[in-house]
Design a protein around this motif. Structure first.
Motif, PDB file in Angstrom:
ATOM      1  N   GLN A 160       0.471  -1.380   0.257  1.00  0.00           N
ATOM      2  CA  GLN A 160      -0.489   0.062   0.084  1.00  0.00           C
ATOM      3  C   GLN A 160       0.900   0.939   0.068  1.00  0.00           C
ATOM      4  OE1 GLN A 160      -3.593   1.074  -0.323  1.00  0.00           O
ATOM      5  NE2 GLN A 160      -2.707   2.448  -0.745  1.00  0.00           N
ATOM      6  N   PRO A 161       1.083   2.177  -1.424  1.00  0.00           N
ATOM      7  CA  PRO A 161       1.107   3.542  -1.041  1.00  0.00           C
ATOM      8  C   PRO A 161       1.147   4.265  -0.224  1.00  0.00           C
ATOM      9  CG  PRO A 161       1.328   2.375  -3.906  1.00  0.00           C
ATOM     10  CD  PRO A 161      -0.092   1.469  -2.663  1.00  0.00           C
ATOM     11  N   LEU A 162       2.013   4.765   0.846  1.00  0.00           N
ATOM     12  CA  LEU A 162       1.324   6.031   2.014  1.00  0.00           C
ATOM     13  C   LEU A 162       2.162   7.001   0.974  1.00  0.00           C
ATOM     14  CD1 LEU A 162       2.713   4.196   4.573  1.00  0.00           C
ATOM     15  CD2 LEU A 162       0.136   3.653   3.635  1.00  0.00           C
ATOM     16  N   LEU A 163       0.926   8.565   1.063  1.00  0.00           N
ATOM     17  CA  LEU A 163       1.043   9.708   1.065  1.00  0.00           C
ATOM     18  C   LEU A 163       1.720   9.997  -0.268  1.00  0.00           C
ATOM     19  CD1 LEU A 163       3.656  10.584   3.734  1.00  0.00           C
ATOM     20  CD2 LEU A 163       0.846  10.811   3.515  1.00  0.00           C
ATOM     21  N   GLU A 164       1.355   8.876  -1.570  1.00  0.00           N
ATOM     22  CA  GLU A 164       1.302   9.400  -3.474  1.00  0.00           C
ATOM     23  C   GLU A 164      -0.214   9.223  -3.566  1.00  0.00           C
ATOM     24  OE1 GLU A 164       3.537   5.759  -4.677  1.00  0.00           O
ATOM     25  OE2 GLU A 164       5.208   6.367  -2.810  1.00  0.00           O
ATOM     26  N   PRO A 165       0.232   9.629  -4.767  1.00  0.00           N
ATOM     27  CA  PRO A 165      -1.940   9.892  -5.635  1.00  0.00           C
ATOM     28  C   PRO A 165      -1.513   8.676  -5.893  1.00  0.00           C
ATOM     29  CG  PRO A 165       0.091  11.359  -6.738  1.00  0.00           C
ATOM     30  CD  PRO A 165       0.859  10.886  -5.421  1.00  0.00           C
ATOM     31  N   ASN A 166      -3.027   8.277  -6.137  1.00  0.00           N
ATOM     32  CA  ASN A 166      -3.801   7.287  -6.262  1.00  0.00           C
ATOM     33  C   ASN A 166      -3.289   6.705  -8.193  1.00  0.00           C
ATOM     34  OD1 ASN A 166      -5.159   4.261  -7.073  1.00  0.00           O
ATOM     35  ND2 ASN A 166      -7.111   5.327  -5.407  1.00  0.00           N
ATOM     36  N   GLY A 167      -2.228   6.249  -8.197  1.00  0.00           N
ATOM     37  CA  GLY A 167      -2.152   5.594  -9.840  1.00  0.00           C
ATOM     38  C   GLY A 167      -3.313   5.406 -10.607  1.00  0.00           C
ATOM     39  N   LEU A 168      -3.718   4.492  -9.601  1.00  0.00           N
ATOM     40  CA  LEU A 168      -5.201   3.130 -10.530  1.00  0.00           C
ATOM     41  C   LEU A 168      -5.811   4.417 -11.381  1.00  0.00           C
ATOM     42  CD1 LEU A 168      -4.994  -0.399  -8.829  1.00  0.00           C
ATOM     43  CD2 LEU A 168      -4.603  -0.200 -11.309  1.00  0.00           C
ATOM     44  N   LYS A 169      -6.321   5.211 -10.153  1.00  0.00           N
ATOM     45  CA  LYS A 169      -7.807   6.073 -10.600  1.00  0.00           C
ATOM     46  C   LYS A 169      -7.625   6.358 -11.486  1.00  0.00           C
ATOM     47  CE  LYS A 169     -10.662   8.888  -8.008  1.00  0.00           C
ATOM     48  NZ  LYS A 169     -11.647   9.535  -6.339  1.00  0.00           N
ATOM     49  N   LEU A 170      -6.372   7.876 -11.183  1.00  0.00           N
ATOM     50  CA  LEU A 170      -5.715   9.152 -11.803  1.00  0.00           C
ATOM     51  C   LEU A 170      -5.366   8.414 -13.614  1.00  0.00           C
ATOM     52  CD1 LEU A 170      -3.128  10.943 -10.078  1.00  0.00           C
ATOM     53  CD2 LEU A 170      -5.559  11.653 -10.272  1.00  0.00           C
ATOM     54  N   GLY A 171      -5.321   7.031 -13.691  1.00  0.00           N
ATOM     55  CA  GLY A 171      -4.949   6.722 -15.085  1.00  0.00           C
ATOM     56  C   GLY A 171      -6.415   6.620 -15.523  1.00  0.00           C
ATOM     57  N   LEU A 172      -7.265   5.795 -14.190  1.00  0.00           N
ATOM     58  CA  LEU A 172      -9.011   5.756 -15.405  1.00  0.00           C
ATOM     59  C   LEU A 172      -9.092   6.698 -15.264  1.00  0.00           C
ATOM     60  CD1 LEU A 172     -11.667   3.694 -15.782  1.00  0.00           C
ATOM     61  CD2 LEU A 172     -12.122   3.715 -13.739  1.00  0.00           C
ATOM     62  N   GLU A 173      -9.596   7.717 -14.883  1.00  0.00           N
ATOM     63  CA  GLU A 173     -10.001   9.060 -15.604  1.00  0.00           C
ATOM     64  C   GLU A 173      -9.427   9.668 -16.915  1.00  0.00           C
ATOM     65  OE1 GLU A 173      -9.474  11.252 -11.990  1.00  0.00           O
ATOM     66  OE2 GLU A 173     -11.427  10.624 -10.451  1.00  0.00           O
ATOM     67  N   ARG A 174      -7.614   9.478 -16.048  1.00  0.00           N
ATOM     68  CA  ARG A 174      -7.360  10.072 -17.866  1.00  0.00           C
ATOM     69  C   ARG A 174      -7.576   9.587 -18.921  1.00  0.00           C
ATOM     70  NH1 ARG A 174      -3.004   8.766 -16.110  1.00  0.00           N
ATOM     71  NH2 ARG A 174      -2.548  10.932 -15.135  1.00  0.00           N
ATOM     72  N   ALA A 175      -8.147   8.229 -19.034  1.00  0.00           N
ATOM     73  CA  ALA A 175      -8.256   7.493 -20.520  1.00  0.00           C
ATOM     74  C   ALA A 175      -9.446   7.809 -19.746  1.00  0.00           C
ATOM     75  CB  ALA A 175      -8.449   6.314 -19.964  1.00  0.00           C
ATOM     76  N   GLU A 176     -10.668   7.716 -19.222  1.00  0.00           N
ATOM     77  CA  GLU A 176     -11.657   8.518 -19.514  1.00  0.00           C
ATOM     78  C   GLU A 176     -12.022   9.671 -20.091  1.00  0.00           C
ATOM     79  OE1 GLU A 176     -14.005   7.776 -15.903  1.00  0.00           O
ATOM     80  OE2 GLU A 176     -14.358   5.936 -16.226  1.00  0.00           O
ATOM     81  N   ILE A 177     -11.235  10.811 -19.610  1.00  0.00           N
ATOM     82  CA  ILE A 177     -11.193  11.902 -19.980  1.00  0.00           C
ATOM     83  C   ILE A 177     -10.998  12.109 -21.451  1.00  0.00           C
ATOM     84  CG2 ILE A 177     -10.169  13.938 -19.894  1.00  0.00           C
ATOM     85  CD1 ILE A 177     -10.218  13.938 -17.591  1.00  0.00           C
ATOM     86  N   SER A 178      -9.957  11.444 -21.944  1.00  0.00           N
ATOM     87  CA  SER A 178      -8.871  10.970 -23.214  1.00  0.00           C
ATOM     88  C   SER A 178     -10.285  10.835 -24.480  1.00  0.00           C
ATOM     89  CB  SER A 178      -7.925  10.197 -23.736  1.00  0.00           C
ATOM     90  OG  SER A 178      -7.564  10.325 -24.486  1.00  0.00           O
ATOM     91  N   HIS A 179     -11.346   9.144 -24.214  1.00  0.00           N
ATOM     92  CA  HIS A 179     -11.958   9.192 -24.748  1.00  0.00           C
ATOM     93  C   HIS A 179     -13.415  10.250 -25.143  1.00  0.00           C
ATOM     94  CE1 HIS A 179     -14.793   6.438 -26.274  1.00  0.00           C
ATOM     95  NE2 HIS A 179     -15.611   6.434 -25.347  1.00  0.00           N
ATOM     96  N   ARG A 180     -14.169  11.049 -23.905  1.00  0.00           N
ATOM     97  CA  ARG A 180     -14.827  11.765 -24.439  1.00  0.00           C
ATOM     98  C   ARG A 180     -14.432  12.863 -25.246  1.00  0.00           C
ATOM     99  NH1 ARG A 180     -15.932  11.356 -18.494  1.00  0.00           N
ATOM    100  NH2 ARG A 180     -14.504  13.080 -17.872  1.00  0.00           N
ATOM    101  N   LEU A 181     -12.426  13.282 -25.355  1.00  0.00           N
ATOM    102  CA  LEU A 181     -12.725  14.040 -25.652  1.00  0.00           C
ATOM    103  C   LEU A 181     -12.812  13.837 -27.365  1.00  0.00           C
ATOM    104  CD1 LEU A 181      -9.466  15.494 -23.910  1.00  0.00           C
ATOM    105  CD2 LEU A 181     -11.755  16.923 -23.868  1.00  0.00           C
ATOM    106  N   SER A 182     -12.214  12.215 -27.634  1.00  0.00           N
ATOM    107  CA  SER A 182     -11.962  11.801 -28.854  1.00  0.00           C
ATOM    108  C   SER A 182     -13.042  11.489 -29.611  1.00  0.00           C
ATOM    109  CB  SER A 182     -11.568  10.661 -28.713  1.00  0.00           C
ATOM    110  OG  SER A 182      -9.986  10.307 -28.486  1.00  0.00           O
ATOM    111  N   ARG A 183     -14.531  11.571 -29.012  1.00  0.00           N
ATOM    112  CA  ARG A 183     -15.710  11.082 -28.687  1.00  0.00           C
ATOM    113  C   ARG A 183     -15.853  12.808 -29.361  1.00  0.00           C
ATOM    114  NH1 ARG A 183     -19.597   7.695 -29.502  1.00  0.00           N
ATOM    115  NH2 ARG A 183     -21.283   8.538 -29.465  1.00  0.00           N
ATOM    116  N   ARG A 184     -15.530  14.087 -28.384  1.00  0.00           N
ATOM    117  CA  ARG A 184     -15.881  15.418 -29.389  1.00  0.00           C
ATOM    118  C   ARG A 184     -15.403  15.720 -30.850  1.00  0.00           C
ATOM    119  NH1 ARG A 184     -16.571  18.468 -23.734  1.00  0.00           N
ATOM    120  NH2 ARG A 184     -17.817  17.539 -22.818  1.00  0.00           N
ATOM    121  N   ALA A 185     -14.492  14.546 -30.759  1.00  0.00           N
ATOM    122  CA  ALA A 185     -13.887  15.526 -32.193  1.00  0.00           C
ATOM    123  C   ALA A 185     -13.888  14.645 -33.662  1.00  0.00           C
ATOM    124  CB  ALA A 185     -11.888  14.923 -32.076  1.00  0.00           C
TER     125      ALA A 185
END
Length: 269
Positions: A160-185
């Motif tokens: 369990q990483p401590l005092l670090e950003p949640n990489g799994l959650k951030l990775g999923l959010e980044r991928a979903e944002i990229s998908h929404r931008l690609s769909r708008r494009a």
């Protein structure tokens, strides 16, 4: 043979919500296209539309990969039979050197099941199997000595990483944002492509109508010139009026040539 496409001037009443199916014809045939068919060809067959589709599909795969990182993962590590053999010399004072042969064989396998946690940690269960066999050949006695070692182990661990950003959650959010931008494009690109095809379609339509108007004007001007020429020969009008009609006729011909040139340019767009 190049397939010749001619945009039909006859448009169906009202705009369709979905593009019409792409018509198929044999090579060398003439294909009459309405606006809907032209848009359908552009959306399904153009390089730009294909690029938009691939970008959208790629972003969707990134989202699926990011979600897959939350699932249980399995990893297997196997050590193939590791064989070793060597000869070792041993010197005894007053005697000839003695050489003994040593050999070993080792096999191991590790299986790890890891369950990522929403907190970016991981709970892992690792099972291990180990087997080793050692042999020694005593040259003096001619005897083979063997020793076998085997054990199994199970290990449970929490990372369990401590005092670090949640990489799994951030990775999923980044991928979903990229998908929404690609769909708008993708949607914006489709609208831009439809607008471009529609604009070119009506530009060609206008150019064709201008050619028709210029041709009618030339025929009318030619008739006026013939009447003016006969009146001049009969002495009913002065020569200047006959010459003016000839100038107007030349201008009408030039106008038709210009409109035909514009039509050729519009057809090549």
């Amino acid at each position: 043979m190049m397939l010749k496409l001619i945009l039909s001037l006859m448009l169906a009443g009202g705009a369709a919500a979905q593009p019409a199916p792409v018509p198929t014809v044999a090579a060398g045939d003439t294909l009459l296209l309405g606006l809907e068919e032209a848009i359908a060809i552009a959306l399904e067959g153009s390089h730009f539309a294909r690029t938009l589709e691939l970008n959208l599909a790629g972003s969707q795969y990134e989202v699926e990969a990011a979600r897959g990182r939350f699932g249980t993962q399995a990893r297997l590590a196997v050590t193939a039979p590791d064989l070793q053999e060597r000869v070792q010399g041993e010197t005894v004072p007053g005697e000839l050197p003695r050489y003994d042969s040593y050999g070993s064989q080792e096999i191991s396998a590790d299986l790890t099941l890891s369950q990522p946690l929403p907190t970016d940690g991981a709970l892992s269960l690792t099972g291990r199997i180990f087997h080793r066999e050692d042999t020694v050949y005593d040259n003096a006695t001619g005897a083979d000595l063997e020793q076998k070692t085997m054990f199994n182990s199970i290990e449970l661990s929490l990372d369990q990483p401590l005092l670090e950003p949640n990489g799994l959650k951030l990775g999923l959010e980044r991928a979903e944002i990229s998908h929404r931008l690609s769909r708008r494009a993708f949607l914006r690109g489709q609208l831009d492509l439809q607008y471009e095809v529609t604009s070119d379609f009506f530009a060609l339509m206008r150019a064709q109508q201008e050619v028709v108007i210029a041709r009618d004007a030339l025929e009318q001007q030619s008739a006026n010139y013939d009447i003016a020429r006969r009146k001049f020969e009969a002495g009913l009008i002065p020569e200047v009026e006959s010459l003016q009609m000839e100038v107007d006729l030349a201008e009408a011909r030039n106008e038709l040539l210009g409109r035909e040139s514009d039509l050729a340019l519009a057809a090549d767009m």
